[in-house]
Motif scaffolding. Structure first.
Motif, PDB file in Angstrom:
ATOM      1  N   GLU A 198      -1.728   9.229   3.320  1.00 48.27           N
ATOM      2  CA  GLU A 198      -2.135  10.628   3.183  1.00 48.27           C
ATOM      3  C   GLU A 198      -0.954  11.569   3.405  1.00 48.27           C
ATOM      4  O   GLU A 198      -0.866  12.624   2.753  1.00 48.27           O
ATOM      5  N   GLN A 199      -0.041  11.192   4.269  1.00 48.01           N
ATOM      6  CA  GLN A 199       1.153  12.012   4.495  1.00 48.01           C
ATOM      7  C   GLN A 199       2.061  12.037   3.274  1.00 48.01           C
ATOM      8  O   GLN A 199       2.909  12.924   3.139  1.00 48.01           O
ATOM      9  N   LYS A 200       1.894  11.084   2.372  1.00 48.67           N
ATOM     10  CA  LYS A 200       2.633  11.058   1.105  1.00 48.67           C
ATOM     11  C   LYS A 200       1.941  11.903   0.029  1.00 48.67           C
ATOM     12  O   LYS A 200       2.392  11.968  -1.113  1.00 48.67           O
ATOM     13  N   GLY A 201       0.808  12.507   0.402  1.00 47.12           N
ATOM     14  CA  GLY A 201       0.086  13.363  -0.530  1.00 47.12           C
ATOM     15  C   GLY A 201      -0.944  12.647  -1.370  1.00 47.12           C
ATOM     16  O   GLY A 201      -1.460  13.220  -2.344  1.00 47.12           O
ATOM     17  N   ARG A 202      -1.271  11.403  -1.016  1.00 48.63           N
ATOM     18  CA  ARG A 202      -2.264  10.633  -1.765  1.00 48.63           C
ATOM     19  C   ARG A 202      -3.558  10.509  -0.968  1.00 48.63           C
ATOM     20  O   ARG A 202      -3.546  10.598   0.262  1.00 48.63           O
ATOM     21  N   ARG A 203      -4.650  10.281  -1.645  1.00 54.01           N
ATOM     22  CA  ARG A 203      -5.913  10.013  -0.967  1.00 54.01           C
ATOM     23  C   ARG A 203      -5.953   8.553  -0.515  1.00 54.01           C
ATOM     24  O   ARG A 203      -5.372   7.676  -1.150  1.00 54.01           O
ATOM     25  N   SER A 204      -6.663   8.307   0.589  1.00 52.56           N
ATOM     26  CA  SER A 204      -6.792   6.942   1.089  1.00 52.56           C
ATOM     27  C   SER A 204      -8.070   6.806   1.895  1.00 52.56           C
ATOM     28  O   SER A 204      -8.548   7.786   2.485  1.00 52.56           O
ATOM     29  N   ILE A 205      -8.622   5.602   1.884  1.00 53.36           N
ATOM     30  CA  ILE A 205      -9.759   5.273   2.741  1.00 53.36           C
ATOM     31  C   ILE A 205      -9.516   3.904   3.361  1.00 53.36           C
ATOM     32  O   ILE A 205      -8.789   3.079   2.809  1.00 53.36           O
ATOM     33  N   CYS A 206     -10.127   3.674   4.509  1.00 58.24           N
ATOM     34  CA  CYS A 206     -10.129   2.350   5.138  1.00 58.24           C
ATOM     35  C   CYS A 206     -11.453   1.667   4.816  1.00 58.24           C
ATOM     36  O   CYS A 206     -12.517   2.280   4.961  1.00 58.24           O
ATOM     37  N   VAL A 207     -11.383   0.424   4.393  1.00 60.43           N
ATOM     38  CA  VAL A 207     -12.582  -0.352   4.107  1.00 60.43           C
ATOM     39  C   VAL A 207     -12.483  -1.671   4.874  1.00 60.43           C
ATOM     40  O   VAL A 207     -11.703  -2.553   4.515  1.00 60.43           O
ATOM     41  N   VAL A 208     -13.249  -1.798   5.932  1.00 62.58           N
ATOM     42  CA  VAL A 208     -13.246  -3.014   6.742  1.00 62.58           C
ATOM     43  C   VAL A 208     -14.092  -4.075   6.042  1.00 62.58           C
ATOM     44  O   VAL A 208     -15.242  -3.824   5.670  1.00 62.58           O
ATOM     45  N   ALA A 209     -13.514  -5.253   5.827  1.00 63.93           N
ATOM     46  CA  ALA A 209     -14.244  -6.357   5.196  1.00 63.93           C
ATOM     47  C   ALA A 209     -13.481  -7.650   5.411  1.00 63.93           C
ATOM     48  O   ALA A 209     -12.254  -7.659   5.476  1.00 63.93           O
ATOM     49  N   ASP A 210     -14.233  -8.738   5.488  1.00 63.32           N
ATOM     50  CA  ASP A 210     -13.683 -10.092   5.499  1.00 63.32           C
ATOM     51  C   ASP A 210     -13.764 -10.601   4.067  1.00 63.32           C
ATOM     52  O   ASP A 210     -14.861 -10.779   3.526  1.00 63.32           O
ATOM     53  N   VAL A 211     -12.613 -10.833   3.427  1.00 63.02           N
ATOM     54  CA  VAL A 211     -12.612 -11.171   2.005  1.00 63.02           C
ATOM     55  C   VAL A 211     -13.241 -12.523   1.707  1.00 63.02           C
ATOM     56  O   VAL A 211     -13.532 -12.835   0.551  1.00 63.02           O
ATOM     57  N   ALA A 219       0.825  -1.206   0.000  1.00 63.28           N
ATOM     58  CA  ALA A 219       0.000   0.000   0.000  1.00 63.28           C
ATOM     59  C   ALA A 219       0.862   1.261   0.000  1.00 63.28           C
ATOM     60  O   ALA A 219       0.593   2.217  -0.750  1.00 63.28           O
ATOM     61  N   LEU A 220       1.896   1.271   0.811  1.00 65.05           N
ATOM     62  CA  LEU A 220       2.770   2.442   0.873  1.00 65.05           C
ATOM     63  C   LEU A 220       3.562   2.619  -0.421  1.00 65.05           C
ATOM     64  O   LEU A 220       3.783   3.749  -0.880  1.00 65.05           O
ATOM     65  N   GLN A 221       3.981   1.514  -1.028  1.00 66.86           N
ATOM     66  CA  GLN A 221       4.716   1.594  -2.288  1.00 66.86           C
ATOM     67  C   GLN A 221       3.825   2.131  -3.406  1.00 66.86           C
ATOM     68  O   GLN A 221       4.258   2.979  -4.209  1.00 66.86           O
ATOM     69  N   LEU A 222       2.598   1.672  -3.472  1.00 62.24           N
ATOM     70  CA  LEU A 222       1.698   2.164  -4.516  1.00 62.24           C
ATOM     71  C   LEU A 222       1.408   3.647  -4.328  1.00 62.24           C
ATOM     72  O   LEU A 222       1.247   4.388  -5.310  1.00 62.24           O
ATOM     73  N   ALA A 223       1.339   4.089  -3.081  1.00 62.23           N
ATOM     74  CA  ALA A 223       1.193   5.526  -2.827  1.00 62.23           C
ATOM     75  C   ALA A 223       2.413   6.281  -3.334  1.00 62.23           C
ATOM     76  O   ALA A 223       2.290   7.350  -3.955  1.00 62.23           O
ATOM     77  N   ASP A 224       3.607   5.731  -3.091  1.00 65.72           N
ATOM     78  CA  ASP A 224       4.831   6.342  -3.621  1.00 65.72           C
ATOM     79  C   ASP A 224       4.825   6.375  -5.144  1.00 65.72           C
ATOM     80  O   ASP A 224       5.417   7.271  -5.759  1.00 65.72           O
ATOM     81  N   ASP A 225       4.139   5.399  -5.745  1.00 68.28           N
ATOM     82  CA  ASP A 225       4.046   5.340  -7.208  1.00 68.28           C
ATOM     83  C   ASP A 225       3.033   6.326  -7.771  1.00 68.28           C
ATOM     84  O   ASP A 225       2.849   6.406  -8.988  1.00 68.28           O
ATOM     85  N   GLY A 226       2.343   7.050  -6.881  1.00 68.93           N
ATOM     86  CA  GLY A 226       1.406   8.072  -7.321  1.00 68.93           C
ATOM     87  C   GLY A 226      -0.042   7.655  -7.324  1.00 68.93           C
ATOM     88  O   GLY A 226      -0.899   8.373  -7.859  1.00 68.93           O
ATOM     89  N   MET A 227      -0.341   6.500  -6.733  1.00 72.35           N
ATOM     90  CA  MET A 227      -1.726   6.031  -6.700  1.00 72.35           C
ATOM     91  C   MET A 227      -2.433   6.480  -5.434  1.00 72.35           C
ATOM     92  O   MET A 227      -1.815   6.623  -4.374  1.00 72.35           O
ATOM     93  N   ASP A 228      -3.752   6.684  -5.539  1.00 76.45           N
ATOM     94  CA  ASP A 228      -4.600   6.772  -4.366  1.00 76.45           C
ATOM     95  C   ASP A 228      -4.949   5.348  -3.965  1.00 76.45           C
ATOM     96  O   ASP A 228      -5.203   4.494  -4.833  1.00 76.45           O
ATOM     97  N   VAL A 229      -4.977   5.070  -2.654  1.00 76.23           N
ATOM     98  CA  VAL A 229      -5.040   3.678  -2.210  1.00 76.23           C
ATOM     99  C   VAL A 229      -6.115   3.471  -1.148  1.00 76.23           C
ATOM    100  O   VAL A 229      -6.076   4.080  -0.074  1.00 76.23           O
ATOM    101  N   ALA A 230      -7.065   2.592  -1.455  1.00 77.92           N
ATOM    102  CA  ALA A 230      -8.002   2.091  -0.452  1.00 77.92           C
ATOM    103  C   ALA A 230      -7.352   0.906   0.243  1.00 77.92           C
ATOM    104  O   ALA A 230      -6.806   0.016  -0.424  1.00 77.92           O
ATOM    105  N   VAL A 231      -7.380   0.921   1.563  1.00 74.74           N
ATOM    106  CA  VAL A 231      -6.750  -0.167   2.315  1.00 74.74           C
ATOM    107  C   VAL A 231      -7.815  -0.947   3.076  1.00 74.74           C
ATOM    108  O   VAL A 231      -8.747  -0.379   3.643  1.00 74.74           O
ATOM    109  N   ASN A 232      -7.665  -2.248   3.068  1.00 73.57           N
ATOM    110  CA  ASN A 232      -8.654  -3.144   3.678  1.00 73.57           C
ATOM    111  C   ASN A 232      -8.022  -4.058   4.695  1.00 73.57           C
ATOM    112  O   ASN A 232      -6.877  -4.478   4.557  1.00 73.57           O
ATOM    113  N   ASP A 233      -8.799  -4.404   5.703  1.00 74.23           N
ATOM    114  CA  ASP A 233      -8.488  -5.500   6.620  1.00 74.23           C
ATOM    115  C   ASP A 233      -9.745  -5.784   7.427  1.00 74.23           C
ATOM    116  O   ASP A 233     -10.784  -5.147   7.223  1.00 74.23           O
TER     117      ASP A 233
END
Length: 258
Positions: free
Chosen positions: A48-61, A18-32
């Motif tokens: 968000e501190q890397k300047g990207r948008r992010s949301i938390c999405v709680v879900a059991d895959v 997730a952090l690497q994709l943010a460094d790559d310039g992506m906005d990242v939804a993170v799940n657990d």
């Protein structure tokens, strides 16, 4: 703007991805899952501190309705979905004769059904968008050569290889690449469970099994770090991998050779 969704992102490999994709310039939804929400929110803050948008999405895959809602929430809040990283997985470090049916079913539910649901729902959304996309799943060296100490896990990762190949064929006409990454020993909580199991079974001191595995199996004689895996995923999620699909790529320091 590229929007990614990473499952199992609160710690270990998922967090690094997730952090690497943010460094790559992506906005990242993170799940657990719900019990990991505090750690997940910390990952969101770091993105968000890397300047990207992010949301938390709680879900059991492993639950269909929760995966559907996870993808819908990502699209609703971030705009679309271009990259799906189906990273979430669990392990039960037991042999064939030790593992219960309930434990077997839970491993397959999370590792196989969960990957299938993430592939399917991400694919459905990407087809709707008409822009192609990247789907990347979590396999393992155990999906190339299983270990008796993690019987159900190894079987689940062979299934992920097959799932990845089948999905790649079905989604190719929509310009959606489907691949998987196959880590070897990574110093995370999951390997801690394996180490503890072998420690109990063989009477070893803590971390001895982990170090023995590195020295006896890995050509480079070093464990992978989560960032090593994230580097491969970064490539597979980028336009540079446009002609790679259906592959389960080893990133194990030289354990298995394909």
């Amino acid at each position: 703007m590229t929007i990614a969704l990473v499952t199992g992102a609160s710690r270990g490999i998922g967090k690094a991805i997730a952090l690497q994709l943010a460094d790559d310039g992506m906005d990242v939804a993170v799940n657990d899952i719900q019990t990991q929400l505090e750690d997940l929110e910390a990952v969101k803050t770091a993105i968000e501190q890397k300047g990207r948008r992010s949301i938390c999405v709680v879900a059991d895959v492993s639950k269909e309705d929760e995966v559907i809602n996870m993808v819908e929430s990502t699209v609703k809040q971030l705009g679309e979905l271009n990259v799906m990283i189906a990273n979430a997985g669990i392990i039960v470090a037991k042999t064939m004769f030790e593992i219960s049916v309930e434990e077997w079913d839970r491993v397959q539910a999370v590792n196989v059904r969960g990957a299938f649901l993430c592939y399917r729902e991400a694919g459905r959304q990407m087809i709707k968008q008409g822009k192609g996309g990247k789907i990347v799943g979590a396999c393992s060296t155990a999906g190339h050569r299983p270990s008796g100490n993690t019987f159900a896990y190894g079987v689940s990762k062979w299934a992920v290889r097959g799932l990845t190949q089948s999905a790649a064929l079905e989604l190719a006409k929509h310009d959606i690449n489907v691949n998987a990454y196959c880590p070897g020993p990574v110093d995370t909580a999951m390997w801690g469970e394996i180490d503890a199991s072998i420690q109990r079974r063989e009477g070893l001191a803590p971390r001895v099994a982990f170090e023995q595995s590195i020295q006896s199996r890995v050509a480079l004689k070093r464990a992978s770090e989560p960032e090593d895996i994230a580097g491969l995923v970064s490539f597979l999620a980028s336009p540079k991998s446009r002609n790679i699909t259906g592959q389960s790529i080893l990133v194990d320091g030289g354990i298995s050779f394909s």
